[in-house]
Design an enzyme around this catalytic site. Structure first.
Site, PDB file in Angstrom:
ATOM      1  N   ALA A   1      50.516  50.349   3.415  1.00 53.39           N
ATOM      2  CA  ALA A   1      49.908  49.052   3.083  1.00 53.39           C
ATOM      3  C   ALA A   1      49.252  48.433   4.309  1.00 53.39           C
ATOM      4  O   ALA A   1      49.840  48.413   5.390  1.00 53.39           O
ATOM      5  CB  ALA A   1      50.976  48.108   2.540  1.00 53.39           C
ATOM      6  N   GLY A   2      48.054  47.953   4.137  1.00 61.48           N
ATOM      7  CA  GLY A   2      47.371  47.335   5.270  1.00 61.48           C
ATOM      8  C   GLY A   2      46.207  46.480   4.831  1.00 61.48           C
ATOM      9  O   GLY A   2      45.649  46.676   3.745  1.00 61.48           O
TER      10      GLY A   2
ATOM     11  N   ASP B   1      38.770  40.943   9.831  1.00 62.12           N
ATOM     12  CA  ASP B   1      37.924  41.224  10.991  1.00 62.12           C
ATOM     13  C   ASP B   1      37.247  39.974  11.538  1.00 62.12           C
ATOM     14  O   ASP B   1      36.695  39.155  10.794  1.00 62.12           O
ATOM     15  CB  ASP B   1      36.838  42.250  10.622  1.00 62.12           C
ATOM     16  CG  ASP B   1      37.413  43.624  10.308  1.00 62.12           C
ATOM     17  OD1 ASP B   1      38.616  43.832  10.514  1.00 62.12           O
ATOM     18  OD2 ASP B   1      36.627  44.495   9.870  1.00 62.12           O
TER      19      ASP B   1
ATOM     20  N   TYR C   1      43.842  44.143  14.046  1.00 65.87           N
ATOM     21  CA  TYR C   1      44.064  45.404  13.322  1.00 65.87           C
ATOM     22  C   TYR C   1      44.357  46.534  14.304  1.00 65.87           C
ATOM     23  O   TYR C   1      45.268  47.342  14.102  1.00 65.87           O
ATOM     24  CB  TYR C   1      42.805  45.685  12.504  1.00 65.87           C
ATOM     25  CG  TYR C   1      42.864  46.860  11.563  1.00 65.87           C
ATOM     26  CD1 TYR C   1      43.374  46.722  10.274  1.00 65.87           C
ATOM     27  CD2 TYR C   1      42.372  48.107  11.944  1.00 65.87           C
ATOM     28  CE1 TYR C   1      43.388  47.799   9.393  1.00 65.87           C
ATOM     29  CE2 TYR C   1      42.389  49.195  11.072  1.00 65.87           C
ATOM     30  CZ  TYR C   1      42.892  49.027   9.794  1.00 65.87           C
ATOM     31  OH  TYR C   1      42.906  50.101   8.923  1.00 65.87           O
TER      32      TYR C   1
HETATM   33  N1  CAA Z   1      29.789  47.165  19.025  1.00 63.20           N
HETATM   34  C1  CAA Z   1      29.072  46.396  19.863  1.00 63.20           C
HETATM   35  N2  CAA Z   1      28.460  45.289  19.507  1.00 63.20           N
HETATM   36  C2  CAA Z   1      28.534  44.897  18.246  1.00 63.20           C
HETATM   37  C3  CAA Z   1      29.277  45.646  17.291  1.00 63.20           C
HETATM   38  C4  CAA Z   1      29.899  46.810  17.734  1.00 63.20           C
HETATM   39  N3  CAA Z   1      30.611  47.597  16.901  1.00 63.20           N
HETATM   40  N4  CAA Z   1      29.203  45.010  16.109  1.00 63.20           N
HETATM   41  C5  CAA Z   1      28.456  43.912  16.284  1.00 63.20           C
HETATM   42  N5  CAA Z   1      28.061  43.868  17.572  1.00 63.20           N
HETATM   43  C6  CAA Z   1      27.200  42.855  18.189  1.00 63.20           C
HETATM   44  C7  CAA Z   1      26.132  42.455  17.214  1.00 63.20           C
HETATM   45  O1  CAA Z   1      25.041  43.345  17.300  1.00 63.20           O
HETATM   46  C8  CAA Z   1      25.775  41.061  17.700  1.00 63.20           C
HETATM   47  O2  CAA Z   1      24.983  41.144  18.830  1.00 63.20           O
HETATM   48  P1  CAA Z   1      23.710  40.159  18.986  1.00 63.20           P
HETATM   49  O3  CAA Z   1      24.306  38.795  18.959  1.00 63.20           O
HETATM   50  O4  CAA Z   1      23.140  40.584  20.268  1.00 63.20           O
HETATM   51  O5  CAA Z   1      22.861  40.451  17.794  1.00 63.20           O
HETATM   52  C9  CAA Z   1      27.120  40.501  18.161  1.00 63.20           C
HETATM   53  O6  CAA Z   1      27.951  41.668  18.426  1.00 63.20           O
HETATM   54  C10 CAA Z   1      27.777  39.658  17.092  1.00 63.20           C
HETATM   55  O7  CAA Z   1      27.910  40.496  15.959  1.00 63.20           O
HETATM   56  P2  CAA Z   1      28.020  39.952  14.512  1.00 63.20           P
HETATM   57  O8  CAA Z   1      26.855  39.107  14.171  1.00 63.20           O
HETATM   58  O9  CAA Z   1      28.362  41.090  13.594  1.00 63.20           O
HETATM   59  O10 CAA Z   1      29.282  38.969  14.649  1.00 63.20           O
HETATM   60  P3  CAA Z   1      29.998  38.294  13.507  1.00 63.20           P
HETATM   61  O11 CAA Z   1      30.949  37.310  14.092  1.00 63.20           O
HETATM   62  O12 CAA Z   1      29.070  37.850  12.435  1.00 63.20           O
HETATM   63  O13 CAA Z   1      30.823  39.510  12.843  1.00 63.20           O
HETATM   64  C11 CAA Z   1      32.455  41.161  12.687  1.00 63.20           C
HETATM   65  C12 CAA Z   1      31.782  40.148  13.594  1.00 63.20           C
HETATM   66  C13 CAA Z   1      32.960  40.478  11.393  1.00 63.20           C
HETATM   67  C14 CAA Z   1      33.647  41.715  13.408  1.00 63.20           C
HETATM   68  C15 CAA Z   1      31.476  42.260  12.305  1.00 63.20           C
HETATM   69  O14 CAA Z   1      30.927  42.774  13.495  1.00 63.20           O
HETATM   70  C16 CAA Z   1      32.117  43.397  11.540  1.00 63.20           C
HETATM   71  O15 CAA Z   1      32.403  43.279  10.357  1.00 63.20           O
HETATM   72  N6  CAA Z   1      32.355  44.536  12.207  1.00 63.20           N
HETATM   73  C17 CAA Z   1      32.963  45.683  11.579  1.00 63.20           C
HETATM   74  C18 CAA Z   1      34.353  45.816  12.030  1.00 63.20           C
HETATM   75  C19 CAA Z   1      34.905  47.112  11.483  1.00 63.20           C
HETATM   76  O16 CAA Z   1      34.467  48.206  11.815  1.00 63.20           O
HETATM   77  N7  CAA Z   1      35.910  47.025  10.620  1.00 63.20           N
HETATM   78  C20 CAA Z   1      36.480  48.203  10.057  1.00 63.20           C
HETATM   79  C21 CAA Z   1      37.007  47.841   8.716  1.00 63.20           C
HETATM   80  S1  CAA Z   1      37.539  49.292   7.848  1.00 63.20           S
HETATM   81  C22 CAA Z   1      38.975  49.671   8.558  1.00 63.20           C
HETATM   82  O17 CAA Z   1      39.512  48.999   9.384  1.00 63.20           O
HETATM   83  C23 CAA Z   1      39.626  50.943   8.075  1.00 63.20           C
HETATM   84  C24 CAA Z   1      39.947  51.825   9.191  1.00 63.20           C
HETATM   85  O18 CAA Z   1      41.108  51.902   9.578  1.00 63.20           O
HETATM   86  C25 CAA Z   1      38.884  52.639   9.813  1.00 63.20           C
END
Ligand code: CAA
Length: 240
Positions: free
Chosen positions: A83-84, A88, A147
């Protein structure tokens, strides 16, 4: 009679694939779920796997559930801590609630359930505990300090437990999936997900059953010499 397995978060996503695989392999399976009654009921009806609703982050609720399983079906031999949740957010925007919810559901749940089954496993000189961690606990991930901390914590927890219980026929292992085609991953904004997939050498998301088959392997009686290990299932995205 097959060994008895409890799979947390076992009615959807990776957990559902684990429940189904274990059932097909002859285990007796109980699938826990937290909130989605409709999905759980459909799962139970379709697969004839009993489902049990309780909050894995609540010790008292876990205790009640384990007591019920013990009364109805016997002692638990296999526990899959699957469960998880994700909440984000970059740390500078993260609420205290988002931190604690993820730590409670993903990591404290491992304490709750492992603590509640470990004595019965020790008593019977057999047990299998599998923690479903994540590539993001190994490599870190932008926006997932909560996470990643919880998922990395599951590894240290498993290694300690593995040492404490190896002499009692109990193994404790970790599976670290990469990005698997589940609702959780599909919820990642499309543009970000595209970038993530571009970094997976296999060139695709994983399938839930590709994780489930690793669980089946590790819980087998024949896998008794494998303990404290982490098996990565990530299409080559991260190697450690
Ligand atoms: N690496 C580096 N920079 C990144 C990045 C990354 N992975 N993602 C976003 N950025 C940058 C963006 O390009 C942006 O830069 P600019 O301002 O220069 O454009 C800046 O960081 C801010 O990014 P966001 O606009 O996306 O920021 P936000 O606050 O709107 O959103 C966030 C942040 C919600 C964390 C969003 O980036 C996100 O959803 N990221 C995905 C996180 C992820 O991978 N989650 C996995 C879920 S699935 C899971 O967890 C299962 C598993 O076990 C694998």
């Amino acid at each position: 009679m097959g060994r008895l397995a409890l799979v947390t978060g076992g009615t959807r996503g990776i957990g559902a694939a684990i429940s189904l695989r274990l059932k097909r392999a002859g285990y007796r399976v109980v699938a826990n779920y937290a909130g989605n009654d409709t999905a759980a009921e459909a799962f139970r009806e379709q697969h004839d796997i009993p489902v049990l609703k309780f909050d894995v982050s609540d010790f008292a609720a876990c205790q009640e559930a384990i007591n019920q399983v013990n009364r109805d079906l016997g002692h638990i031999e296999i526990l899959v801590n699957n469960a998880g949740i994700t909440r984000d957010s970059t740390l500078h925007k993260m609420s205290e609630e988002a931190w604690h919810n993820v730590i409670n559901t993903n990591l404290n749940s491992c304490f709750n359930l492992s603590r509640l089954v470990i004595e019965q496993m020790r008593e019977h000189n057999f047990g299998r505990i599998i923690n479903i961690s994540s590539i993001n606990g190994q490599a870190g991930q932008f926006g997932q300090a909560n996470y990643a901390a919880a998922k990395a914590g599951m590894v240290g927890f498993a290694k300690a437990l593995a040492q404490e219980n190896a002499s009692k026929g109990i193994t404790v292992n970790v599976i670290a999936p990469g990005y698997i085609a589940t609702e959780m991953v599909r919820a990642v904004p499309e543009k970000i997900l595209e970038k993530i997939i571009a970094k997976i050498p296999a060139g695709r998301l994983g399938e839930a059953d590709e994780v489930a088959r690793c669980v089946e392997f590790l819980v087998a009686d024949e896998s008794g010499f494998i303990t404290g290990s982490t098996l990565s299932v990530n299409g080559g995205q991260y190697m450690c």
